[in-house]
Design a protein around this motif. Structure first.
Motif, PDB file in Angstrom:
ATOM      1  N   LYS A   1      68.549  32.776  69.723  1.00 34.97           N
ATOM      2  CA  LYS A   1      68.297  34.205  69.967  1.00 34.97           C
ATOM      3  C   LYS A   1      68.492  34.553  71.435  1.00 34.97           C
ATOM      4  CE  LYS A   1      64.569  37.662  69.470  1.00 34.97           C
ATOM      5  NZ  LYS A   1      65.464  38.738  69.013  1.00 34.97           N
ATOM      6  N   HIS A   2      68.113  33.634  72.356  1.00 39.76           N
ATOM      7  CA  HIS A   2      68.231  33.885  73.793  1.00 39.76           C
ATOM      8  C   HIS A   2      68.736  32.624  74.488  1.00 39.76           C
ATOM      9  CE1 HIS A   2      65.903  37.581  73.296  1.00 39.76           C
ATOM     10  NE2 HIS A   2      64.986  36.878  72.669  1.00 39.76           N
ATOM     11  N   VAL A   3      69.455  32.805  75.582  1.00 39.83           N
ATOM     12  CA  VAL A   3      69.834  31.711  76.482  1.00 39.83           C
ATOM     13  C   VAL A   3      69.550  32.156  77.913  1.00 39.83           C
ATOM     14  CG1 VAL A   3      71.534  30.548  75.041  1.00 39.83           C
ATOM     15  CG2 VAL A   3      72.214  32.544  76.367  1.00 39.83           C
TER      16      VAL A   3
ATOM     17  N   ASP B   1      63.719  29.904  65.030  1.00 41.77           N
ATOM     18  CA  ASP B   1      62.592  29.230  64.387  1.00 41.77           C
ATOM     19  C   ASP B   1      61.415  29.028  65.335  1.00 41.77           C
ATOM     20  OD1 ASP B   1      63.977  25.817  64.535  1.00 41.77           O
ATOM     21  OD2 ASP B   1      63.781  27.410  66.031  1.00 41.77           O
ATOM     22  N   GLY B   2      61.479  29.613  66.533  1.00 43.71           N
ATOM     23  CA  GLY B   2      60.387  29.515  67.483  1.00 43.71           C
ATOM     24  C   GLY B   2      60.442  28.288  68.377  1.00 43.71           C
TER      25      GLY B   2
ATOM     26  N   ARG C   1      56.927  32.647  68.662  1.00 46.77           N
ATOM     27  CA  ARG C   1      56.962  32.827  67.222  1.00 46.77           C
ATOM     28  C   ARG C   1      58.385  32.782  66.672  1.00 46.77           C
ATOM     29  NH1 ARG C   1      55.216  39.016  66.146  1.00 46.77           N
ATOM     30  NH2 ARG C   1      55.767  38.444  64.023  1.00 46.77           N
ATOM     31  N   ALA C   2      58.492  32.477  65.393  1.00 46.56           N
ATOM     32  CA  ALA C   2      59.792  32.543  64.724  1.00 46.56           C
ATOM     33  C   ALA C   2      60.184  34.004  64.538  1.00 46.56           C
ATOM     34  CB  ALA C   2      59.723  31.829  63.385  1.00 46.56           C
ATOM     35  N   LEU C   3      61.442  34.331  64.867  1.00 48.72           N
ATOM     36  CA  LEU C   3      61.915  35.709  64.826  1.00 48.72           C
ATOM     37  C   LEU C   3      63.328  35.752  64.275  1.00 48.72           C
ATOM     38  CD1 LEU C   3      60.779  36.698  68.428  1.00 48.72           C
ATOM     39  CD2 LEU C   3      59.739  37.561  66.335  1.00 48.72           C
TER      40      LEU C   3
END
Length: 847
Positions: free
Chosen positions: A145-147, A162-163, A186-188
């Motif tokens: 989701k992020h780097v 998956d957090g 958290r998983a998002l």
């Protein structure tokens, strides 16, 4: 307490509604924005003109990054493309993914781009030669989701859906997994507005991660251990966060429609801003300027963002990361600073001719090594160093002189809080916990909550449950009803809602909407009144049927909290600033029915550097507080103006259960009733109770009179009979002294209650019983002193003189004389007889 900044800047409709992203160039001259249309906008810093539009880009752009020469866009169609900032034209495609791009990150030197997409691979591509120079990170179980790069470019952090957070080292031929962090965020879903982004502190020794509890946890980059935490301000999930360029400030945005500005050193909120749907935040590299974007397609360019009283934070040099112990150790290893291409960040090649500086250790600079004093400022970012080894202010150009003005000192104030409530943990929180029952709420992530009210005595009242579209964040519960309040939203003002349990007619709920801009800061509920304190420092008092009864503004502000019992209302607020720079916490008690003030702006007795955890009235109607040191105090003589004093009833740190040192626990205060302290035991480092509903525990009062000798039994060791008997004898005197002062305090509270109310026969009989109990305790203490020998005679006579002998028959003094005679202390017997005769004489004179 953080101040709420009322000034609002106008949003600029940069793109159609949808995710909007932005970034500054390293020199701060341009702001690049991207959104759901095919247009990229480039704003010149300081210019009031229209932005430059770059047309014919991909649609639904989901990420943007920039150097001083080019910017890179990642789109939903999987394409990552580069554009020139000199010509504002397309240059080349860097990579094409099969699934949507979710985030991109440029290395500090601009030579590498890390790409996160819905694929199970993170790609790291050279911006100069993307076809021949690249790396793949493939061992991910869920899409990234992020780097984020660290400040040196040597490490890359990846936040997966998956957090799980991965930390990779990039200074070798292939990326190497250094650390895997699970359970921190958290998983998002990859397209969620909630953030799990890792942000590196500018000194590189730590990074911060938003947690499911609406907190920001700092993690050491050296060992992956938890460090300090920013907590207690957001009531919605974190959607964006960013460090200031010097690391002195942290700015966070939440789905609770708030921006919060934090002090890195103290982890305390400095200011709050009301903006909704913020999804991205960027700081200008040098100016007091922050820009952020929203999911509505708007961007906000906020000049003079930092309030004047906090402007000194931006004038500081590099501030250390908020680590426990503030260790100056380097980050992950000694090779910090080397990029994959062998170059270093400009900040790291700047050498200084001066004395050693701890910042040099952080940046890996050899302060003893000389250079020729020349550093090329080829990118215009203002890296030039003067002859004293300091960076010049040439990079500030025509910035406001405010950055160079003397800082305005700001005191520390007590934050507002609601007694009995807990912060969010996951999607749940308690709004109220007391001896009647508890109120809890669940965030359903669909613009509504569900509220449940449960009672301990279900024969008295039935539990109830309802859907909450107003997002109530405060509650009170008593025998008569339940009180709620909610914050304002963009279209609804702050609301006070009272729901009675039952009435002699049909149950009548009522709601009151506060004026626009006024927020409820705390609420209280008594047998007679509803009380609310607000952000305008008003105290609003209503009857139980919603009739406005009183309204006044507190003298001590900002207001902190309130409590109520029968006709009495207690309010607390910030007062004068003490020598430690913290505002004194003041309280006022008023009988609102008679409009009489009992105590006005008196000081709440708190420990040094301590704070208040909660405030409530006991079952007998005496104000109590529980402080951050774990001490329970009660207010004595509070009905008499100027005579009130805070008396400790229990220091939980001195409980016998903690004597062995093997237990680590704290206590969540619930109530004072039936001469006991009712609380919830918190273990495992917890600060707040959580679900399932915890059990209540009660502790008897224990006045901290003296340090009782610790015996083996208390420390968990075995004792023989002789040791146990000696331990009992050693503790008997201090135990009786504690009992005497405890009975005296409780007698005083009962006497004040009887004097100030229409007392019953039972209450007066109980007062007499308490006086007899005091005398019995003194006689037992006298026995201990006589047993120790004649050298204790003076103390024994003093104890005899404290006997109240409430019956007036002299029975207690006669008993004291007999105790002295039993131990054959004739001198003490004679003096007690003299004391008896003296009292008889004084009694005849009174007649």
């Amino acid at each position: 307490m953080a101040t709420t900044v009322q000034t609002r800047v106008r949003g600029r409709p940069a793109h159609p509604p949808g995710p909007t992203f932005l970034c500054y160039t390293p020199n701060g001259r341009r702001l690049v924005t991207a959104g759901s249309n095919t247009v990229i906008r480039i704003y010149e810093t300081g210019s009031t003109g229209e932005p430059v539009n770059v047309d014919d880009c991909q649609e639904n752009n989901l990420a943007v990054a920039a150097t001083n020469d080019f910017f890179i866009i990642g789109a939903e169609d999987g394409m990552v493309t580069m554009y020139s900032l000199e010509t504002n034209q397309y240059e080349k495609m860097l990579v094409r993914c099969t699934l949507p791009i979710r985030d991109i990150a440029l290395s500090p030197d601009g030579q590498w781009i890390a790409i996160a997409s819905d694929e199970l691979t993170v790609k790291i591509v050279s911006t100069k030669d993307p076809e021949n120079t690249y790396f793949y990170i493939r061992d991910l179980y869920k899409p990234a989701k992020h780097v984020t790069y660290d400040p040196s470019g040597s490490y890359l952090t990846i936040s997966c859906s998956d957090g799980v957070v991965y930390v990779y080292k990039l200074s070798t031929q292939e990326p190497q997994l250094v650390r895997k962090i699970e359970g921190m965020t958290r998983a998002l879903e990859t397209d969620s507005e909630v953030s799990s982004k890792v942000i590196w502190h500018p000194d590189g020794r730590a990074f911060a991660i938003p947690t499911p509890l609406r907190e920001i946890q700092v993690i050491s980059s050296a060992d992956g251990e938890k460090q300090k935490m920013f907590t207690g301000e957001h009531t919605g999930d974190i959607s964006a966060l960013a460090w200031s360029p010097n690391g002195a400030l942290l700015l966070t945005a939440g789905l609770d429609r708030k921006l919060v500005l934090w002090d890195t050193t103290t982890q305390k909120a400095l200011a709050k801003y009301d903006y909704s749907n913020v999804t991205n935040i960027v700081w200008h590299p040098y100016q007091n300027l922050v820009s952020f974007s929203t999911s509505d397609g708007e961007i906000f360019i906020y000049q003079d963002f930092i309030p004047q009283q906090h402007i000194s934070f931006l004038e500081k040099t590099l501030i250390s990361a908020p680590l426990l112990g503030n260790s100056l150790s380097n980050g992950l290893d000694e090779t910090r600073g080397a990029l994959t291409n062998g170059t270093k960040h400009p900040d790291q090649v700047r050498r200084r001719k001066r004395t050693p500086d701890p910042v040099d250790d952080i940046l890996g600079i050899d302060s003893d090594q000389d250079d020729d004093g020349f550093v090329e400022d080829d990118d215009g970012a203002g890296y030039t160093i003067n002859g004293n080894g300091k960076r010049t202010n040439g990079h500030l150009d025509e910035l406001d002189d405010d950055l160079r003005k003397r800082a305005v000192w700001s005191p520390s104030v007590h934050d507002a809080f609601q007694p009995g409530s807990t912060p969010w943990r996951g999607n749940r929180r308690y709004l109220c916990l007391n001896l009647i029952g508890f109120v809890w709420t669940v965030d359903q992530d669909a613009n509504h909550h569900t509220v449940t009210v449960e009672f301990y005595d279900r024969e008295f009242q039935r539990d109830f449950h309802f859907t909450d579209p107003y997002l109530y964040d405060k509650a009170c519960l008593n025998d008569h009803g339940t009180l709620f309040s909610s914050p304002s939203s963009h279209d609804t003002p702050s609301i006070i809602y009272y729901r009675p349990h039952e009435t002699w007619t049909a149950r009548t709920d009522w709601k009151i909407k506060l004026p626009p801009g006024e927020e409820v800061t705390s609420i209280a509920l008594s047998e007679s009144y509803v009380v609310a304190t607000t952000s305008t420092n008003y105290v609003r008092v209503y009857t139980l049927f919603g009739v406005p009864f009183r309204i006044f503004r507190t003298k001590s502000s900002p207001v902190v909290t309130c409590a109520a019992w029968r006709d009495y209302v207690l309010t607390m607020g910030n007062g004068p600033v003490g020598p430690d720079g913290t505002a004194k916490l003041l309280y006022t008690i008023e009988n609102v029915r008679r409009d009489v003030v009992c105590q006005s702006e008196d000081v709440v007795a708190l420990p040094d550097n301590g704070d208040i955890q909660t405030v409530f009235f006991s079952d007998n109607g005496d104000p109590c507080i529980y402080d951050s040191d774990g001490v329970l105090l009660i207010l004595q003589h509070w009905r008499t103006p100027g005579q009130a004093k805070w008396v400790p009833l229990l220091d939980t740190r001195l409980l016998d259960r903690l004597a062995s040192g093997r237990k680590e626990e704290t206590y969540w205060p619930v109530a004072v009733a039936q001469e006991k302290f009712h609380c919830i035991i918190l273990k495992g480092g917890d600060k707040y109770p959580y679900f399932p509903r915890p059990l209540l525990t009660e502790f008897s009062f224990q006045i901290p009179i003296s340090s009782l000798p610790r015996n083996k039994k208390q420390t968990g060791d075995e004792m023989d009979e002789d040791e146990e008997e000696n331990a009992v004898l050693a503790n008997e005197g201090p135990r009786l002294e504690e009992a005497y002062i405890r009975h005296t305090i409780l007698h005083s509270l009962a006497a004040d209650l009887i004097e100030s109310t229409h007392s019953t026969h039972t209450q007066r009989a109980e007062l007499t019983t308490r006086e007899i109990e005091i005398d019995k305790t003194l006689l037992q203490l006298l026995n201990v002193e006589c047993r120790e020998g004649e050298e204790r005679g003076p103390k024994a006579l003093e104890i005899a003189g404290l006997l109240r002998d409430s019956t007036g028959a002299g029975k207690m003094l006669e008993a004291a004389r007999k105790i002295a005679g039993r131990y054959e202390q004739q001198q003490l017997v004679t003096k007690i007889e003299d004391l008896v005769n003296k009292r008889l004489t004084e009694g005849l004179e009174d007649l």
